[in-house]
Design a protein around this motif. Structure first.
Motif, PDB file in Angstrom:
ATOM      1  N   GLN A   1       8.426 -25.478 -27.166  1.00  0.00           N
ATOM      2  CA  GLN A   1       7.056 -25.110 -26.818  1.00  0.00           C
ATOM      3  C   GLN A   1       6.972 -24.952 -25.316  1.00  0.00           C
ATOM      4  O   GLN A   1       7.302 -25.870 -24.566  1.00  0.00           O
TER       5      GLN A   1
ATOM      6  N   LEU B   1      -3.756 -25.336 -25.231  1.00  0.00           N
ATOM      7  CA  LEU B   1      -3.930 -26.147 -26.432  1.00  0.00           C
ATOM      8  C   LEU B   1      -5.051 -25.595 -27.296  1.00  0.00           C
ATOM      9  O   LEU B   1      -4.940 -25.533 -28.524  1.00  0.00           O
ATOM     10  N   LEU B   2      -6.121 -25.175 -26.666  1.00  0.00           N
ATOM     11  CA  LEU B   2      -7.218 -24.560 -27.420  1.00  0.00           C
ATOM     12  C   LEU B   2      -6.723 -23.330 -28.159  1.00  0.00           C
ATOM     13  O   LEU B   2      -6.998 -23.138 -29.342  1.00  0.00           O
TER      14      LEU B   2
ATOM     15  N   VAL C   1      -3.567 -22.440 -29.060  1.00  0.00           N
ATOM     16  CA  VAL C   1      -2.591 -22.712 -30.104  1.00  0.00           C
ATOM     17  C   VAL C   1      -3.231 -23.432 -31.284  1.00  0.00           C
ATOM     18  O   VAL C   1      -2.884 -23.206 -32.437  1.00  0.00           O
ATOM     19  N   GLY C   2      -4.208 -24.292 -30.972  1.00  0.00           N
ATOM     20  CA  GLY C   2      -4.820 -25.074 -32.039  1.00  0.00           C
ATOM     21  C   GLY C   2      -5.852 -24.301 -32.843  1.00  0.00           C
ATOM     22  O   GLY C   2      -5.947 -24.481 -34.054  1.00  0.00           O
ATOM     23  N   ARG C   3      -6.589 -23.428 -32.193  1.00  0.00           N
ATOM     24  CA  ARG C   3      -7.755 -22.866 -32.874  1.00  0.00           C
ATOM     25  C   ARG C   3      -7.874 -21.360 -32.886  1.00  0.00           C
ATOM     26  O   ARG C   3      -8.829 -20.830 -33.451  1.00  0.00           O
TER      27      ARG C   3
ATOM     28  N   ARG D   1     -15.379 -23.162 -33.530  1.00  0.00           N
ATOM     29  CA  ARG D   1     -14.076 -23.808 -33.662  1.00  0.00           C
ATOM     30  C   ARG D   1     -13.886 -24.791 -32.515  1.00  0.00           C
ATOM     31  O   ARG D   1     -14.128 -24.444 -31.351  1.00  0.00           O
ATOM     32  N   ARG D   2     -13.454 -25.997 -32.839  1.00  0.00           N
ATOM     33  CA  ARG D   2     -13.322 -27.027 -31.802  1.00  0.00           C
ATOM     34  C   ARG D   2     -11.901 -27.541 -31.714  1.00  0.00           C
ATOM     35  O   ARG D   2     -11.238 -27.739 -32.725  1.00  0.00           O
ATOM     36  N   GLN D   3     -11.442 -27.770 -30.508  1.00  0.00           N
ATOM     37  CA  GLN D   3     -10.126 -28.380 -30.303  1.00  0.00           C
ATOM     38  C   GLN D   3     -10.292 -29.634 -29.460  1.00  0.00           C
ATOM     39  O   GLN D   3     -10.856 -29.577 -28.363  1.00  0.00           O
ATOM     40  N   ILE D   4      -9.829 -30.755 -29.994  1.00  0.00           N
ATOM     41  CA  ILE D   4      -9.827 -31.984 -29.213  1.00  0.00           C
ATOM     42  C   ILE D   4      -8.578 -31.992 -28.343  1.00  0.00           C
ATOM     43  O   ILE D   4      -7.465 -31.775 -28.836  1.00  0.00           O
TER      44      ILE D   4
ATOM     45  N   VAL E   1       0.934 -29.323 -31.746  1.00  0.00           N
ATOM     46  CA  VAL E   1       0.144 -28.272 -32.376  1.00  0.00           C
ATOM     47  C   VAL E   1       0.941 -26.969 -32.447  1.00  0.00           C
ATOM     48  O   VAL E   1       0.822 -26.212 -33.408  1.00  0.00           O
TER      49      VAL E   1
ATOM     50  N   ALA F   1      -8.367 -33.705 -37.598  1.00  0.00           N
ATOM     51  CA  ALA F   1      -8.159 -32.268 -37.815  1.00  0.00           C
ATOM     52  C   ALA F   1      -8.325 -31.481 -36.513  1.00  0.00           C
ATOM     53  O   ALA F   1      -7.482 -30.649 -36.172  1.00  0.00           O
ATOM     54  N   ASP F   2      -9.386 -31.776 -35.788  1.00  0.00           N
ATOM     55  CA  ASP F   2      -9.654 -31.035 -34.556  1.00  0.00           C
ATOM     56  C   ASP F   2      -8.635 -31.333 -33.471  1.00  0.00           C
ATOM     57  O   ASP F   2      -8.400 -30.517 -32.587  1.00  0.00           O
TER      58      ASP F   2
ATOM     59  N   GLY G   1      -5.308 -29.301 -34.718  1.00  0.00           N
ATOM     60  CA  GLY G   1      -5.369 -27.881 -35.017  1.00  0.00           C
ATOM     61  C   GLY G   1      -5.195 -27.589 -36.490  1.00  0.00           C
ATOM     62  O   GLY G   1      -4.644 -26.558 -36.863  1.00  0.00           O
ATOM     63  N   LEU G   2      -5.662 -28.479 -37.331  1.00  0.00           N
ATOM     64  CA  LEU G   2      -5.573 -28.292 -38.783  1.00  0.00           C
ATOM     65  C   LEU G   2      -6.976 -28.205 -39.373  1.00  0.00           C
ATOM     66  O   LEU G   2      -7.965 -28.570 -38.731  1.00  0.00           O
TER      67      LEU G   2
END
Lengths: 245, 245
Positions: free
Chosen positions: A74, A144-145, A147-149, B72-75, B147, B189-190, B193-194
């Motif tokens: 990554q 990260l945002l 790749v995750g969402r 859509r949210r990413q922690i 992620v 989940a957030d 990224g799932l």
DNA sequence: CGACGTGTTGATCTCTCTCAATTAGAGTGG
DNA sequence: CCACTCTAATTGAGAGAGATCAACACGTCG
């Protein structure tokens, strides 16, 4: 590549960087230990290396990355001239990521305790340093945002826009709207958390749709509004003027 | 919750944090402006907020996050007592992420120019600050690796292990091997990224396999070696002792 | 010339998402 | 005390985005 004195560092002339007091430049110069060049693809710092010096990138591109034991890689973010290399490592015992040259690079080498000297003798420089690290973190946050969402298409669009902007700020004299783009599709894939094949297909789709073009290591945004629309962008993405070292 | 003086801050007694000189504590105390409490789910800082003060979290859990316009949210990462909130914002004009309380929290409030005061009057504290930010970045780096390149099962396992370790360091007196775990599956989940549904199924699978158990807000690692095996871990994940403020 | 790295495309497979429905607990008001 | 509501967890079924497998094209380089 001959040694360049900090006073004459061409980076300082860029709009991107804040002007410096002469004193600051003298201090930086006094901490500088030398200069090295590396070829594309070479590791600047290995994953887990414990004794790396501190570098700044002063020409070329690089990237930070992590790999899992089975080889999955990554890319965390890309580094352009003016960026630090190895700050994180100075802070703990071992660097938990590697740094690799993306193109041929030139690096300024600094002594081990540079970070501390900077903080001690010139607090505002230490403050700038904190700023720079926070800034870099913000880039990783964005990654990260993505790749995750974000979908594959959105991720590619976001990356193209972001790298274009960064490169354009670095090469303001780039002709005909194209900026240097030394990444292979494998790099794009590893940065976006996608497979190489799917990255290729997505890239081609956007290109066929007339959003961009990549040719001879140059990136052209042919329809940046359409690209921004498919990107599901977050903010306006305009970077503030930043401190250089 | 009554005001607590920095000198008597219970966090200082934890093994996790480095001991401080009395002078440092006095300085910190002088910069502290007060204390506030917020309930679970409340925003500590909104995305894009420009005038937020600087906080430190001194009890409870929180998390940094970003959302896209369509929800859509990413922690980005989780915050535990001792962590800073809002450093990034002090550095540029607007904060590009939000911070939300995960449980009920207590925050120490600091004046706007605290970061600069710290750098100016006590360089080693500024240095510590740089260290802390670099440390937080390293967490985000790990998240991005997860992620981007790990399967759902691996991601969940990694997260459980990491949060368990952090929580265990924070609550060394936790009985019977369980540590507080205030996350809902939506948070997991957030962060990973799932989707919520797939997170649930993955969590259940690991639980049925006897790797862990979550009950009444407590997390138990029932088979941490098996968990580590399915996690495709990176390093040993042992965090070094860190500075507190 | 053959080996190699990079890019391209088609065919299949599968992991994860989305949609839908159910259960359980906590709180709220009548 | 009981309906009613809300949130969180759970499970099944079907759909789809992206992964994997396999070929091939093209340029560079020893």
């Amino acid at each position: 590549m001959k040694e360049v004195s900090c006073k004459d560092c061409p980076l300082r002339t860029l709009q991107l960087f804040m002007p410096h007091a002469d004193d600051d430049v003298v201090l930086i110069q006094s901490l500088k230990r030398g200069q090295v060049g590396l070829g594309a693809g070479q590791d600047i710092i290995h994953e887990g290396q414990t004794d790396a010096p501190l570098y700044t990138l002063w020409s070329g591109w690089a990237f930070r990355y992590k790999t899992l034991t089975d080889g999955r890689r990554q890319i965390l973010n890309f580094l352009l001239p003016g960026d630090f290399i190895g700050v994180q490592q100075k802070m703990s015992d071992a660097l938990s990521h590697g740094v690799q040259a993306l193109s041929d690079v030139q690096l300024c080498v600094f002594s081990r305790d540079t970070l501390w000297q900077l903080h001690r003798t010139m607090p505002h420089m230490g403050f700038n340093l904190t700023w720079l690290i926070a800034q870099e973190q913000s880039l990783v946050d964005d990654g990260l945002l993505s790749v995750g969402r974000r979908s594959a298409e959105e991720r590619v669009a976001v990356l193209l826009i972001l790298l274009f902007k960064r490169a354009a700020a670095m090469f303001p004299d780039a002709g005909a709207g194209g900026v240097p783009f030394p990444l292979t599709q494998q790099h794009v894939a590893d940065a976006l958390g996608l497979s190489l094949v799917h990255t290729n297909k997505t890239l081609r789709k956007l290109e066929r749709r007339g959003l961009h073009r990549i040719e001879n290591g140059l990136l052209f945004l042919k329809d940046s509004t359409a690209l921004a629309r498919t990107a599901a962008l977050y903010g306006d993405g305009k970077p503030p003027q930043r401190p250089l070292v």
